[in-house]
Design an enzyme around this catalytic site. Structure first.
Site, PDB file in Angstrom:
ATOM      1  N   THR A 106      38.315  39.383  32.281  1.00 33.89           N
ATOM      2  CA  THR A 106      38.775  37.985  32.362  1.00 33.89           C
ATOM      3  C   THR A 106      37.544  37.099  32.475  1.00 33.89           C
ATOM      4  O   THR A 106      37.303  36.487  33.523  1.00 33.89           O
ATOM      5  CB  THR A 106      39.703  37.780  33.575  1.00 33.89           C
ATOM      6  OG1 THR A 106      39.068  38.341  34.741  1.00 33.89           O
ATOM      7  CG2 THR A 106      41.052  38.439  33.389  1.00 33.89           C
ATOM      8  N   CYS A 290      31.341  39.034  38.328  1.00 30.02           N
ATOM      9  CA  CYS A 290      32.504  38.570  39.100  1.00 30.02           C
ATOM     10  C   CYS A 290      32.279  37.330  39.953  1.00 30.02           C
ATOM     11  O   CYS A 290      32.892  36.301  39.700  1.00 30.02           O
ATOM     12  CB  CYS A 290      33.046  39.724  39.923  1.00 30.02           C
ATOM     13  SG  CYS A 290      33.760  40.988  38.839  1.00 30.02           S
ATOM     14  N   LYS A 293      31.613  33.899  37.992  1.00 31.32           N
ATOM     15  CA  LYS A 293      32.725  33.430  37.157  1.00 31.32           C
ATOM     16  C   LYS A 293      33.973  33.173  38.003  1.00 31.32           C
ATOM     17  O   LYS A 293      34.745  32.250  37.722  1.00 31.32           O
ATOM     18  CB  LYS A 293      33.030  34.430  36.034  1.00 31.32           C
ATOM     19  CG  LYS A 293      33.814  35.656  36.472  1.00 31.32           C
ATOM     20  CD  LYS A 293      34.552  36.336  35.323  1.00 31.32           C
ATOM     21  CE  LYS A 293      35.115  37.699  35.697  1.00 31.32           C
ATOM     22  NZ  LYS A 293      36.130  37.766  36.724  1.00 31.32           N
TER      23      LYS A 293
HETATM   24  N1  LIG Z   1      33.450  45.126  37.739  1.00 32.34           N
HETATM   25  C1  LIG Z   1      33.936  45.105  38.970  1.00 32.34           C
HETATM   26  O1  LIG Z   1      33.290  45.562  39.904  1.00 32.34           O
HETATM   27  C2  LIG Z   1      35.272  44.510  39.259  1.00 32.34           C
HETATM   28  C3  LIG Z   1      35.967  43.807  38.301  1.00 32.34           C
HETATM   29  N2  LIG Z   1      37.147  43.178  38.631  1.00 32.34           N
HETATM   30  C4  LIG Z   1      37.893  42.467  37.597  1.00 32.34           C
HETATM   31  O2  LIG Z   1      38.378  43.449  36.689  1.00 32.34           O
HETATM   32  C5  LIG Z   1      38.431  42.938  35.363  1.00 32.34           C
HETATM   33  C6  LIG Z   1      37.627  43.840  34.449  1.00 32.34           C
HETATM   34  O3  LIG Z   1      36.278  43.793  34.842  1.00 32.34           O
HETATM   35  P1  LIG Z   1      35.202  44.832  34.306  1.00 32.34           P
HETATM   36  O4  LIG Z   1      35.769  46.196  34.303  1.00 32.34           O
HETATM   37  O5  LIG Z   1      33.971  44.573  35.069  1.00 32.34           O
HETATM   38  O6  LIG Z   1      35.015  44.325  32.797  1.00 32.34           O
HETATM   39  P2  LIG Z   1      34.421  45.131  31.554  1.00 32.34           P
HETATM   40  O7  LIG Z   1      34.014  44.097  30.581  1.00 32.34           O
HETATM   41  O8  LIG Z   1      33.467  46.160  32.019  1.00 32.34           O
HETATM   42  O9  LIG Z   1      35.702  45.915  30.983  1.00 32.34           O
HETATM   43  C7  LIG Z   1      36.770  45.292  30.358  1.00 32.34           C
HETATM   44  C8  LIG Z   1      37.304  46.257  29.295  1.00 32.34           C
HETATM   45  O10 LIG Z   1      38.513  45.734  28.752  1.00 32.34           O
HETATM   46  C9  LIG Z   1      38.551  46.109  27.381  1.00 32.34           C
HETATM   47  N3  LIG Z   1      39.577  45.336  26.672  1.00 32.34           N
HETATM   48  C10 LIG Z   1      39.510  44.091  26.172  1.00 32.34           C
HETATM   49  N4  LIG Z   1      40.678  43.762  25.603  1.00 32.34           N
HETATM   50  C11 LIG Z   1      41.507  44.822  25.763  1.00 32.34           C
HETATM   51  C12 LIG Z   1      42.852  45.096  25.401  1.00 32.34           C
HETATM   52  N5  LIG Z   1      43.598  44.212  24.767  1.00 32.34           N
HETATM   53  N6  LIG Z   1      43.370  46.263  25.747  1.00 32.34           N
HETATM   54  C13 LIG Z   1      42.619  47.181  26.406  1.00 32.34           C
HETATM   55  N7  LIG Z   1      41.353  46.987  26.745  1.00 32.34           N
HETATM   56  C14 LIG Z   1      40.803  45.824  26.423  1.00 32.34           C
HETATM   57  C15 LIG Z   1      37.137  45.900  26.916  1.00 32.34           C
HETATM   58  O11 LIG Z   1      36.881  46.569  25.714  1.00 32.34           O
HETATM   59  C16 LIG Z   1      36.355  46.456  28.107  1.00 32.34           C
HETATM   60  O12 LIG Z   1      36.086  47.830  27.957  1.00 32.34           O
HETATM   61  C17 LIG Z   1      37.912  41.502  35.472  1.00 32.34           C
HETATM   62  O13 LIG Z   1      39.011  40.653  35.663  1.00 32.34           O
HETATM   63  C18 LIG Z   1      37.069  41.524  36.734  1.00 32.34           C
HETATM   64  O14 LIG Z   1      36.954  40.247  37.328  1.00 32.34           O
HETATM   65  C19 LIG Z   1      37.699  43.260  39.870  1.00 32.34           C
HETATM   66  C20 LIG Z   1      37.063  43.959  40.852  1.00 32.34           C
HETATM   67  C21 LIG Z   1      35.819  44.661  40.625  1.00 32.34           C
HETATM   68  O1  LIG Z   2      35.396  41.042  41.984  1.00 33.20           O
HETATM   69  C1  LIG Z   2      34.502  41.845  41.828  1.00 33.20           C
HETATM   70  O2  LIG Z   2      34.170  42.296  40.735  1.00 33.20           O
HETATM   71  C2  LIG Z   2      33.703  42.349  42.972  1.00 33.20           C
HETATM   72  O3  LIG Z   2      32.646  41.373  43.222  1.00 33.20           O
HETATM   73  C3  LIG Z   2      31.770  41.733  44.276  1.00 33.20           C
HETATM   74  O4  LIG Z   2      31.164  42.991  44.023  1.00 33.20           O
HETATM   75  P1  LIG Z   2      29.906  43.175  43.047  1.00 33.20           P
HETATM   76  O5  LIG Z   2      29.880  42.043  42.070  1.00 33.20           O
HETATM   77  O6  LIG Z   2      29.954  44.558  42.547  1.00 33.20           O
HETATM   78  O7  LIG Z   2      28.602  43.091  43.942  1.00 33.20           O
HETATM   79  P2  LIG Z   2      28.227  42.539  45.386  1.00 33.20           P
HETATM   80  O8  LIG Z   2      27.761  43.643  46.205  1.00 33.20           O
HETATM   81  O9  LIG Z   2      29.297  41.664  45.938  1.00 33.20           O
HETATM   82  O10 LIG Z   2      26.982  41.623  45.027  1.00 33.20           O
HETATM   83  C4  LIG Z   2      27.149  40.469  44.234  1.00 33.20           C
HETATM   84  C5  LIG Z   2      25.842  39.732  44.134  1.00 33.20           C
HETATM   85  O11 LIG Z   2      25.508  39.134  45.376  1.00 33.20           O
HETATM   86  C6  LIG Z   2      24.177  39.466  45.735  1.00 33.20           C
HETATM   87  N1  LIG Z   2      24.090  39.519  47.218  1.00 33.20           N
HETATM   88  C7  LIG Z   2      24.938  40.290  47.925  1.00 33.20           C
HETATM   89  C8  LIG Z   2      24.868  40.306  49.299  1.00 33.20           C
HETATM   90  C9  LIG Z   2      23.923  39.525  49.962  1.00 33.20           C
HETATM   91  O12 LIG Z   2      23.816  39.494  51.210  1.00 33.20           O
HETATM   92  N2  LIG Z   2      23.081  38.763  49.232  1.00 33.20           N
HETATM   93  C10 LIG Z   2      23.138  38.738  47.860  1.00 33.20           C
HETATM   94  O13 LIG Z   2      22.355  38.006  47.218  1.00 33.20           O
HETATM   95  C11 LIG Z   2      23.912  40.794  45.062  1.00 33.20           C
HETATM   96  O14 LIG Z   2      22.542  41.019  44.886  1.00 33.20           O
HETATM   97  C12 LIG Z   2      24.641  40.611  43.754  1.00 33.20           C
HETATM   98  O15 LIG Z   2      23.845  39.918  42.824  1.00 33.20           O
HETATM   99  C13 LIG Z   2      32.580  41.886  45.565  1.00 33.20           C
HETATM  100  O16 LIG Z   2      31.710  42.284  46.609  1.00 33.20           O
HETATM  101  C14 LIG Z   2      33.681  42.925  45.375  1.00 33.20           C
HETATM  102  O17 LIG Z   2      34.466  43.024  46.559  1.00 33.20           O
HETATM  103  C15 LIG Z   2      34.564  42.506  44.208  1.00 33.20           C
HETATM  104  O18 LIG Z   2      35.567  43.468  43.954  1.00 33.20           O
END
Ligand SMILES: NC(=O)C1=CN([C@@H]2O[C@H](COP(=O)(O)OP(=O)(O)OC[C@H]3O[C@@H](n4cnc5c(N)ncnc54)[C@H](O)[C@@H]3O)[C@@H](O)[C@H]2O)C=CC1
Ligand SMILES: O=C(O)[C@H]1O[C@H](OP(=O)(O)OP(=O)(O)OC[C@H]2O[C@@H](n3ccc(=O)[nH]c3=O)[C@H](O)[C@@H]2O)[C@H](O)[C@@H](O)[C@@H]1O
Length: 473
Positions: A106, A290, A293
């Protein structure tokens, strides 16, 4: 010790007739692939789906397409056990699954701050027509509040008329770099639901997580709530984390002006349990796919809801965060004795080494990475920039092409007028500066993450600048 909820779980038979619900994960990126693999590890039958054929081919081959500690091993183990498969076929997903988790991206829309929901829409509208029995579609992607209701309508329009397909929302809180642990041992689980059936299905889908907790004498709090609250929990949590980081970075700005030390300040306020010591590391600020955005999309959604003022502070959180990136450029100019004019510094003729490209250590993710943002700024100011990162080089090259990428840390620092450490990889934190003394052109270091031992670097003869820390003579 019992789990917090539910003490007597509702028993729901999966529509497929299998003993445990069969799970599919649509979107096998950082979130979806990690989930698919970890839930197979918990014993579920799992099918991962993506529209990216290359990604699916890699996963099916036992190769995780990104760096996440511990995940490769679990992928191979569960492929061999036959519990985990991958596909690019919506029909297969519909046929296999009782519960379909939406894990697609997203991203921020290129034309504004709001979230781009086109991937969510495409996943749901392509899946729904293929469903032939009752199913639960569960959103895990991070979305603006109101999305689950919208998806419910999409499903109603695209699934067969007489078919019961329910929607639920279960946002995800995993952190990259420790994602396996976060999925297997979450600190809480949120179920946004409209029916007991959906609650029961979600409970069954997470029973493996609860059982693991029981064997380890832990509790996993579960909050069962409505769609809107579940969606908001996620963005509120990320907004809070971003605010905490920008708060300490604002304090770093004040410390810089007052000659105080933000690392000691953070430690001191962190002893107060109401404040806590986590997420108070001042430095070059937050990045990643994350936090940046999500705080922007949250503001955009609040505007639409007519409560934009309530989240105006998040604009300031963003500005503080951006200023930290510029601060590195300022410090570079200072250490290299270059004037910092209104258009920025002229760094032509200088050689700067940036250690770190990923947005955090133990990940190869360079999305909105502070390190790469600084690389771009330094390069635009005329510096000859060399970058080294233990895991992020391939992704970095795609993002920033016109700088030099070194193969090793020592190659990277050779001939440098200035070294900037912008991601706190263990390799950098553990480096003995004495081993670099003969390689660099000048012993000057900016510690953009306050992760180096200032005294050790100073003792080795380096001019050291931390973030929000006094200058050591
Ligand atoms: N990366 C993280 O640590 C976390 C991510 N999120 C949320 O999870 C969501 C996904 O994030 P990421 O995994 O980091 O993104 P990503 O960009 O790594 O993965 C997204 C995947 O979705 C696929 N995709 C796109 N359109 C599709 C469709 N129509 N059907 C099936 N697959 C499709 C893409 O090809 C890609 O592999 C976002 O909303 C993000 O904010 C939430 C918590 C943690
Ligand atoms: O929605 C998401 O995708 C995720 O976003 C973050 O997780 P993440 O992006 O993996 O990484 P973080 O550990 O939160 O760090 C984010 C950024 O903040 C920075 N950061 C973190 C902690 C801190 O004290 N200072 C600082 O500059 C890190 O270097 C990094 O650039 C949240 O911590 C997760 O709980 C959430 O699920």
């Amino acid at each position: 010790m019992t789990i917090a909820y539910p003490s007597t779980p509702p028993v729901v038979a999966p529509p497929s007739g299998s003993a445990r619900p069969r799970l599919t994960f649509l979107g096998t990126g950082y979130l979806g692939a990690t989930y698919a693999i970890c839930f197979a590890e918990l014993g579920y039958e799992v099918l991962g789906f993506d529209i990216d054929e290359a990604k699916i081919a890699k996963l099916a081959d036992g190769d995780v397409p990104f760096h996440e500690p511990g995940l490769d091993e679990l992928l191979r183990k569960n492929l061999s056990a036959g519990r985990l498969r991958f596909t690019t076929s919506y029909e297969e997903v519909a046929d296999f699954g009782d519960i379909h988790f939406i894990c697609v991206g997203t991203p921020q829309r290129p034309d504004g701050m709001a979230a781009d929901l086109s991937h969510v829409e495409s996943a749901v509208t392509n899946l729904a027509p293929h469903l032939t029995r009752k199913a639960l579609i569960v959103g895990k992607s991070t979305v603006p509040v109101g999305t689950a209701e919208w998806i419910e309508n999409l499903v109603r329009r695209h699934a067969a008329e007489d078919l019961e397909v329910e929607v639920a929302w279960s946002p995800e809180f995993l952190q990259e770099g420790v994602a396996v642990e976060d999925v297997l041992r979450p600190n809480r689980i949120i179920f946004g639901v409209k029916s007991d059936w959906a609650t029961g299905m979600l409970y069954s889908a997470h029973k493996g997580v609860f059982d693991l907790a029981l064997t380890e004498d832990r509790e996993v709090p579960v909050v069962v709530t409505d769609f809107a609250t579940a969606e908001l929990v996620k963005v509120a949590a990320n907004a809070f984390l971003a605010t905490k980081i920008s708060f300490i970075n604002a304090m770093a700005e004040v410390c810089e002006a007052a000659g105080a030390d933000v690392t000691q300040l953070a430690r001191s306020i962190g002893y107060d349990a109401r404040i806590g010591n986590k997420f108070l590391r001042a430095g070059v600020g937050f990045g990643g796919g994350c936090l940046p955005k999500d705080i922007r999309a949250f503001q955009a959604r609040a505007q639409e809801l007519g409560v934009g003022e309530a989240l105006r502070f998040l604009h300031e959180v963003d500005l503080i965060n951006q200023r930290r990136r510029q601060k590195i450029v300022q410090l570079s100019a200072e250490l290299l004795d270059r004037q910092y004019g209104p258009a920025g510094p002229d760094l032509a003729g200088t050689r700067i080494t940036v250690l770190g490209a990923t947005f955090k250590p133990n990940s190869d993710d360079v999305r909105d990475s502070p390190a790469l943002s600084v690389v771009r700024k330094l390069s635009r100011s005329g510096a000859d920039v060399t970058v080294y990162d233990p895991e992020g080089m391939d992704n970095a090259r795609v993002d920033v092409g016109d700088v030099t990428y070194a193969k090793t840390l020592t190659d990277a620092v050779t001939g440098a007028d200035l070294v900037c450490v912008l991601t706190e990889w263990e390799e950098f934190r553990n480096t003995d500066p004495n081993t670099l003394n003969h390689l660099v052109a000048a012993k000057k270091v900016i510690d953009g993450r306050n992760c180096l031992d200032q005294a050790v670097w100073a003792a080795a003869g380096w001019e050291y600048r931390g973030m929000g820390r006094p200058v050591v003579a």
